[in-house]
Design an enzyme around this catalytic site. Structure first.
Site, PDB file in Angstrom:
ATOM      1  N   TYR A 120       0.992  -1.275  -0.015  1.00 50.54           N
ATOM      2  CA  TYR A 120       0.101   0.005  -0.053  1.00 50.54           C
ATOM      3  C   TYR A 120       0.771   1.280  -0.053  1.00 50.54           C
ATOM      4  CZ  TYR A 120      -3.112   3.661   1.617  1.00 50.54           C
ATOM      5  OH  TYR A 120      -3.987   4.837   1.655  1.00 50.54           O
ATOM      6  N   GLU A 208      -2.957   7.821  -3.865  1.00 51.96           N
ATOM      7  CA  GLU A 208      -3.074   6.421  -3.226  1.00 51.96           C
ATOM      8  C   GLU A 208      -2.880   5.397  -4.377  1.00 51.96           C
ATOM      9  OE1 GLU A 208      -6.004   4.698  -0.174  1.00 51.96           O
ATOM     10  OE2 GLU A 208      -6.670   3.815  -1.993  1.00 51.96           O
TER      11      GLU A 208
END
Length: 409
Positions: A120, A208
Site C-alpha cells: 500500500y 493512493e
C-alpha cells in the site's frame, strides 16, 4: 473533487509510474474487443473488469472480475452495467455503473504461502503535524483499512519536507522497511518520489496506489495496479486539466448546485434543514439539534459574504430535499448582515414553488438572528410574517433548536 481509477492511472503514467495497459468502455458490446486488445501481447489472455465509480469495496461487491475470454468479459460487463454497485462506501441504493475499465491482468510474485508481493502506498496530509506524509505498508490490497485499525504498527509514515518534498533517501528508507531489495527497492523508491511530486503539483488531498505490486518472473518489476485520487477544490482553478476530469453525474446535484453560488452544502440523512453562516457555527447547530432529539438534513454554510440571491438559492436547495420537514436558520452576523439574510428568507418564501404548484414555505421555519443589523433583519421578518405563516423566531440557539425539533415532531 474525485476522479475515476482509470483517470488516476493516466495521471500516474504521465508522471512516469508504470501501470498495466487498459481501456475504458461504456457498453457491453465494447467489452469483447477491449479484452482482445489489452491482452493481445499475452500468451494466455487474462484481464480484469473493474467498475468505475467513486466508491471503494468494489471487489467484495462483485464489481471487479478476472476474465479469461472475450465471452467472460462480455458477461462481466453485462452484470456490472445492469446492476447497481452496493458497498459500505455507497448509499443504500447503490451506485449506477456507466464506465468499466478493462485492464490487462498482472501476475503478482509470491511472497510466501498464501501471500503476494502487494504493498500500500499513499500521500496525504497529516493534520496533527500539518505536514504532507507518505504512508506505506506491506499489507496492500482490499483489507488495508482493517490493517490500519487492527495493527497500526504495520503502517509506515514518512513526513515530506515542506519545501523540498520527499527526498530520494527517504523513499529508499521506506522501501527498505517494506522489505524490498535490489532493483525493486530502487523502483519502489522512484514510484514514491513521483507519487509525492504528483500530489504536490496537482494539489491533491489524497494520492493512493493500492496495491503497488512486484510482477512475477525473472524480469519482475514494481507496478501500480490501482489508483485513487482526491483533489483540493480550492486549488482547482490552477488545474483546468484536472477540472476537466470531473464527472458531474457522480456528484450530488445539490452540492454541485450550491458550489455555483459559493455555498458549502453537504447532504445528510435527517429531516431538519440547516442554514447557517460559518462552518463552526454550522457544526454547533447540528450538534444542538441532535441534543434536542432532531436529526440534521444537511450542513449548509452560506459564508460571510452571501448575497440575497445566494440565500434564496440556499433555501431552494434545502427545500428541494423531500426529507426536509423543517428548517432552522441560525445567523450570527459579523461580516454577514442579518438584514441580508432576512431579505433572502422573504425572497425565498415568495418565490419557492412546492411540488403541488403552490408558492411559499409549507414546512416549519425557525429563525435565530444575532449580530450586525439584527434589528433591521427582525423588522423585515416581522413585516413579512403574513407571507411566511410557518415562521417563528428563536430567542437563542437552544430555544431555536427546541422549537424546530418540536415542530418537526
Amino acid at each position: 473533487m474525485k476522479i475515476y481509477e482509470y483517470q488516476g492511472r493516466d495521471l500516474l503514467h504521465a508522471f512516469g509510474v508504470p501501470v498495466p495497459a487498459g481501456q475504458v468502455i461504456e457498453s457491453v458490446e465494447s467489452a469483447a474487443q477491449a479484452f482482445k486488445q489489452v491482452t493481445a501481447s499475452q500468451a494466455a489472455p487474462l484481464a480484469v473488469i473493474k467498475a468505475q465509480v467513486h466508491a471503494g469495496g468494489r471487489g467484495k461487491a462483485g464489481f471487479v472480475k478476472l476474465v479469461k475470454t472475450a465471452a467472460e468479459a462480455e458477461a462481466a460487463a453485462r452484470f456490472m452495467f445492469t446492476n447497481r454497485m452496493k458497498s459500505p462506501q455507497t448509499p443504500p441504493e447503490g451506485l449506477e455503473v456507466t464506465k468499466l475499465l478493462v485492464a490487462a491482468a498482472v501476475d503478482i510474485a509470491d511472497r510466501g504461502p498464501g501471500a503476494k508481493e502487494e504493498f500500500y502506498l499513499a500521500v496525504t496530509t497529516d493534520r496533527k503535524t500539518r505536514r504532507n506524509v507518505l504512508i506505506a505498508s506491506r499489507e496492500g490490497g482490499v483489507e488495508i483499512e482493517q490493517v490500519a485499525h487492527d495493527r497500526p504498527d504495520a503502517i509506515i509514515k514518512e513526513a515530506l519536507h515542506p519545501i523540498l518534498g520527499l527526498q530520494p533517501f527517504q523513499a529508499r528508507t521506506v522501501a527498505a522497511r517494506l522489505g524490498l531489495k535490489g532493483k525493486h527497492l530502487n523502483q519502489a523508491a522512484d514510484v514514491m518520489v513521483k507519487l509525492s511530486k504528483l500530489y504536490i503539483e496537482k494539489d491533491c488531498t489524497l494520492a493512493e496506489i493500492n496495491p503497488l505490486v512486484i510482477t512475477a518472473g525473472g524480469d519482475g518489476r514494481v507496478m501500480a495496479i490501482d489508483a485513487k485520487f482526491s483533489f483540493d477544490d480550492n486549488g482547482l482553478f490552477r488545474h483546468p486539466d484536472i477540472t476537466s476530469l470531473a464527472d458531474q453525474k457522480e456528484e450530488n446535484p445539490a452540492e454541485a448546485r450550491a458550489t455555483k453560488f459559493g455555498l458549502t452544502y453537504i447532504a445528510l440523512d435527517g429531516s431538519i434543514g440547516c442554514l447557517v453562516n460559518g462552518a463552526g457555527l454550522a457544526m454547533a447547530t447540528m450538534d444542538i439539534i441532535k441534543l434536542h432529539g432532531g436529526e440534521p438534513a444537511n450542513f449548509l454554510d452560506v459564508g460571510g459574504s452571501a448575497t440575497e440571491e445566494a440565500v434564496t438559492e440556499a433555501f431552494n436547495i434545502i427545500l428541494g430535499d423531500p426529507a426536509v420537514k423543517g428548517v432552522l436558520v441560525n445567523i450570527f452576523g459579523g461580516i454577514m448582515r442579518c438584514d441580508v439574510i432576512a431579505q433572502g428568507i422573504v425572497n425565498a418564501a415568495t418565490k419557492f414553488k412546492n411540488a403541488d404548484g403552490s408558492v411559499g414555505f409549507k414546512v416549519p421555519l425557525v429563525v435565530r438572528l444575532e449580530g450586525t443589523n439584527v434589528e433591521a433583519g427582525r423588522k423585515l421578518l416581522e413585516a413579512a410574517r403574513a407571507k411566511i405563516p410557518t415562521m417563528q423566531a428563536g430567542t437563542d440557539l437552544a430555544d431555536a433548536a427546541k422549537k424546530v425539533c418540536v415542530a418537526v415532531g
